[in-house]
Design an enzyme around this catalytic site. Structure first.
Site, short mmCIF file in Angstrom:
data_model
loop_
_atom_site.label_atom_id
_atom_site.label_comp_id
_atom_site.label_asym_id
_atom_site.label_seq_id
_atom_site.Cartn_x
_atom_site.Cartn_y
_atom_site.Cartn_z
N GLU A 268 4.72 14.96 16.51
CA GLU A 268 4.02 14.61 16.01
C GLU A 268 3.00 13.25 16.62
O GLU A 268 4.39 12.45 17.58
CB GLU A 268 5.09 13.58 15.15
N GLU A 317 -1.10 12.07 2.18
CA GLU A 317 0.03 13.06 1.31
C GLU A 317 0.24 11.39 0.48
O GLU A 317 1.00 10.42 1.22
CB GLU A 317 1.24 13.46 2.27
N LYS A 320 4.51 9.54 -0.47
CA LYS A 320 4.79 9.20 0.55
C LYS A 320 5.08 7.79 0.36
O LYS A 320 3.70 7.09 -0.65
CB LYS A 320 4.43 9.50 1.49
N GLU A 325 2.42 5.18 4.77
CA GLU A 325 2.70 6.82 5.41
C GLU A 325 1.55 7.43 5.00
O GLU A 325 1.80 8.54 4.31
CB GLU A 325 3.90 6.75 4.88
#
Ligand SMILES: *[C@@H]1O[C@H](CO)[C@@H](O)[C@H](O)[C@H]1NC(C)=O
Length: 344
Positions: A268, A317, A320, A325
């Site tokens: 990541e 997203e 999150k 985030e």
């Protein structure tokens, strides 16, 4: 003990043979940068469209955090290489018995025989020094062993590894002084031995963004965004960017734990476009654009070696938290490219 060692040795030979075949299969795509497909959004496109979006953009590998059946179905025959995650909540079960590992592989890998799983990431960011994941630490290596036994029996040619984060480093500067925290060494050393025995890479999540925002007094933004002339660290080595410096600190720590031969795959890395300190579309675009170029060179400790890297993440997203985030995506949920990245 002895029987187990012989077993491991035999599996190592079997896996070695398979990994040579796998290398041939993966020659073309091996060094392409992949993207993590996180699914914590209530407005994301269905997996079939996501797989199509990967293909359209020439993104040749995908990290999945769990074996999501519709996604595995959509990946069948796609040619996309997959890093398949075992969620931390499944570790205890997989550590408990060989039969459980066999069942997991049957349901999530063998069932989808046209999906090219390259690695199984057994647990994500598990560490005895991380209060959120410490309770899982005892299960990681037993789960890796059981899964490896299943993979070796089935001659599936898949690497069994785990994804760690840089919180396990006690010292990270200068990179050559990189060392694991004393409280994680008894956890990581046997895992490193497993990886050495089976010639398997270690997956590491690396975020220059967090290193930078937590140390702004010491770190220049340009160094974190790959736009600096570089920094000569104590000892005299010149680093062009923080990503290389963190990666080399991890290599140094691995060397001190008997893992000199272990390759690191960056499982990541990313930079949010909003919601936090030093987040902006410009900064994120600079980070990702330069990252895609810089992973083609090696680091000072591992020169001239392409760094296999998975960008976090495919989409913004919205489920999150905290706010930043939600903004790690390189695509919006309606499939628009945020930065026009070229995976050519
Ligand atoms: C790095 O390690 C060397 C050798 O152990 C030591 O002399 C030096 O002080 C360390 N550097 C830093 C900045 O801690």
């Amino acid at each position: 003990m002895a029987a187990n060692n012989i077993n491991q040795f035999t599996s190592a030979i079997v896996l070695l043979g398979l990994s040579i075949m796998a290398t041939l299969d993966f020659t073309v795509a091996q060094f392409e940068t992949g993207v993590c497909y996180g699914m914590l959004g209530n407005n994301l496109p269905p997996p079939s469209e996501v797989v199509a979006l990967y293909k359209q953009n020439n993104i040749q590998s995908m990290r999945l955090f769990e074996p999501d059946p519709p996604t595995l179905e959509a990946l069948q025959g796609s040619g996309i290489i997959v890093v398949l995650g075992v969620p931390n909540s499944d570790l205890q079960n997989l550590a408990a018995s060989q039969a459980n590992a066999d069942t997991w592989v049957e349901n999530n890998i063998k069932k989808y025989h046209d999906v090219l799983v390259r690695y199984i990431a057994v647990g994500n960011e598990v560490s005895p020094s991380n209060p959120d994941t410490a309770r899982f630490a005892q299960y990681v290596l037993p789960a890796m062993n059981n899964l490896h036994n299943t993979i070796a029996k089935g001659e599936l040619g898949i690497f069994v590894s785990t994804a760690i984060d840089t919180g396990v480093l006690g010292i990270s500067y200068p990179p050559e002084n990189g060392t694991f925290r004393s409280e994680v060494t008894s956890y990581l050393k046997p895992i490193v031995e497993f990886l050495v025995d089976l010639q398997t890479p270690l997956l590491v999540n690396i975020y220059p963004y967090f290193a930078y925002v937590n140390n702004k007094a010491q770190i220049d933004l340009n160094y974190a965004l790959f736009t600096s002339d570089g920094v000569v660290v104590p000892g005299g080595v010149k680093y062009q960017n923080l990503f290389y410096a963190i990666l080399d600190a991890m290599y140094a720590a691995l060397e001190k734990s008997g893992g000199s031969s272990v390759r690191i795959v960056v499982s990541e890395t990313g930079w949010p476009s909003a919601g936090g300190d030093s987040t902006s579309v410009d900064n994120a675009k600079t980070y990702y654009t330069n990252l895609l170029k810089r992973v083609k060179d090696g680091t000072p400790k591992r020169p001239r070696r392409i760094i296999e890297t998975y960008i976090f993440a495919m989409f913004d997203e919205n489920q999150k938290s905290p706010e930043y985030e939600k903004h790690f995506g390189i695509f919006t949920p309606d499939k628009q490219s945020k930065y026009g990245l070229n995976f050519g």
